[in-house]
Enzyme design. Structure first.
Site, PDB file in Angstrom:
ATOM      1  N   LYS A 191     -11.026  -4.799  -2.615  1.00 30.68           N
ATOM      2  CA  LYS A 191     -11.762  -3.582  -2.940  1.00 30.68           C
ATOM      3  C   LYS A 191     -11.049  -2.581  -3.611  1.00 30.68           C
ATOM      4  CE  LYS A 191     -11.934  -3.126   2.030  1.00 30.68           C
ATOM      5  NZ  LYS A 191     -12.787  -3.582   2.965  1.00 30.68           N
ATOM      6  N   LYS A 248       0.856  -1.359   0.157  1.00 24.09           N
ATOM      7  CA  LYS A 248      -0.153   0.106   0.062  1.00 24.09           C
ATOM      8  C   LYS A 248       1.068   1.311  -0.047  1.00 24.09           C
ATOM      9  CE  LYS A 248      -4.203  -1.852   1.938  1.00 24.09           C
ATOM     10  NZ  LYS A 248      -5.167  -2.205   2.887  1.00 24.09           N
ATOM     11  N   LYS A 297      -6.255 -11.938  -5.272  1.00 27.63           N
ATOM     12  CA  LYS A 297      -7.727 -12.003  -4.743  1.00 27.63           C
ATOM     13  C   LYS A 297      -8.527 -11.098  -4.885  1.00 27.63           C
ATOM     14  CE  LYS A 297      -6.188  -8.736  -1.044  1.00 27.63           C
ATOM     15  NZ  LYS A 297      -6.027  -8.365   0.532  1.00 27.63           N
TER      16      LYS A 297
END
Ligand code: TYM
Length: 332
Positions: free
Chosen positions: A198, A112, A195
């Site tokens: 969102k 991230k 995976k």
């Protein structure tokens, strides 16, 4: 009864199928076998930049969805993380026994922060897993039902619990991750090797529980499948079909083998068409129940007030012990 705790972030308008099958589905069944604590982790939801109005809405939406999916406030403790101040308080103490390098090795942080760039990466994103450890350790949880992507955070939690206990005396239960292999990683419908997520999935790769059911059906029908035509479970060579089989099996409580028998000699199209129907029938009542909970804000507030009170009854005791053991003077 063994204790469980788990959490989910209110960072989208809807949970996705991965959240449900990888985590919440197990939360629901553990209500009957465990002393269960579940929280909507709003403190975790402000680490990447957010909109306050959206956060408030999404927190309520998350609670409504969890209730609609089967959490029952009479059989579990359901609460919002920011209602229980001990989370942030224990988080601080744990951050002081976490190494900088140790936190820097967290894969989710690395991914991230690499995407956001250093200037847009908050310190909160860095300390996020330490707060997660506090969530878990405050409740003396034995097990933590999560998807595969949380495994490393659970390892850190265990390390911190052991370290604290060794340095300051027995304080925390050392928890284990509860990861159900079959559904631990639901994958992206358009990119079945990564995976469903969102933040990373394309709109067509992700099934949102509150999305228009017809649109979700379409996404299932246009899911990327593999070369060949035989319906087989083979994660390596047929990740697309295997993912659809996993979803189908979980939503209908059937074994994969049973599905393989049902679809023996039939094509991908049949499987997708049937799964699309299964999915529509699954989400419709959930959407209705979610709406009903949202339409009664007073009831929702009451559920959360009771949840926070039950949570604090446990978290305050653990925090007091941690403060005592770490050497803080108790207030008179
Ligand atoms: P979050 O909000 O990203 O996801 C909630 C849960 O859904 C699981 N999950 C998946 N499972 C299978 N397949 C997928 N594609 C998939 N995507 C998500 C996650 O593993 C998770 O269990 N850090 C946590 C929230 C958290 C927490 C905690 C969890 C905060 N404190 C304490 C457990 C205990 C997170 O970001 O989950």
């Amino acid at each position: 009864r063994p204790r469980v705790l788990s959490g989910i972030q209110p960072t989208a308008d809807s949970f996705h199928l991965g959240n449900y099958l990888g985590a919440v589905r197990n939360w629901v069944s553990m209500q009957d076998t465990h002393d269960a604590f579940y929280c909507v982790v709003d403190l975790h939801a402000i680490t990447m930049g957010h909109d306050p109005v959206a956060l408030r809405n999404r927190t309520r939406l998350s609670v409504a969805q969890l209730l609609a999916l089967g959490l029952d406030p009479d059989r579990c403790t359901l609460f919002v993380q920011s209602h229980v101040p001990e989370h942030a308080q224990l988080g601080w103490v744990l951050s002081c026994i976490t190494g900088f390098g140790e936190a820097g090795r967290m894969v989710q942080f690395k991914d991230k922060s690499a995407k956001a760039g250093q200037d847009s990466t908050s310190v909160g994103l860095f300390t996020y897993p330490i707060l997660q450890a506090a969530d878990i350790l405050l409740y003396q949880a034995d097990q933590v039902p999560v998807g595969e992507d949380q495994r490393q955070h659970l390892e850190l939690t265990r390390d911190l619990a052991q370290r604290f206990n060794t340095r300051f005396g027995q304080t925390f239960t050392v928890p284990s991750a509860y990861i159900v292999k079959d559904t631990a990683k639901i994958t992206d419908l358009q990119d079945p090797t990564s995976k469903m997520s969102k933040s990373a999935s394309s709109p067509n790769g992700i099934i949102e529980l509150l999305d228009d059911p017809a649109r979700s059906a379409k996404k299932i029908k246009s899911a990327v499948t593999d070369t060949g035509r035989e319906i087989l479970y083979d994660e390596e060579n047929k990740p697309g079909i295997s993912n659809l089989l996993t979803i189908y099996a979980a939503l209908t409580n059937r074994a994969i083998d049973e599905l393989l028998e049902m679809y023996d000699g039939r094509g991908y199209g049949d499987l997708k068409k049937d799964l699309a129907e299964v999915l529509v029938e699954f989400v419709k009542p959930i959407q209705e129940r979610t709406r009903a909970y949202l339409d009664d804000p007073a009831q929702l507030d009451k559920i959360l007030a009771i949840g926070a009170e039950k949570a604090r009854a446990v978290s305050a005791v653990t925090l007091a012990a941690a403060y005592q053991n770490v050497g803080f003077v108790s207030p008179a």
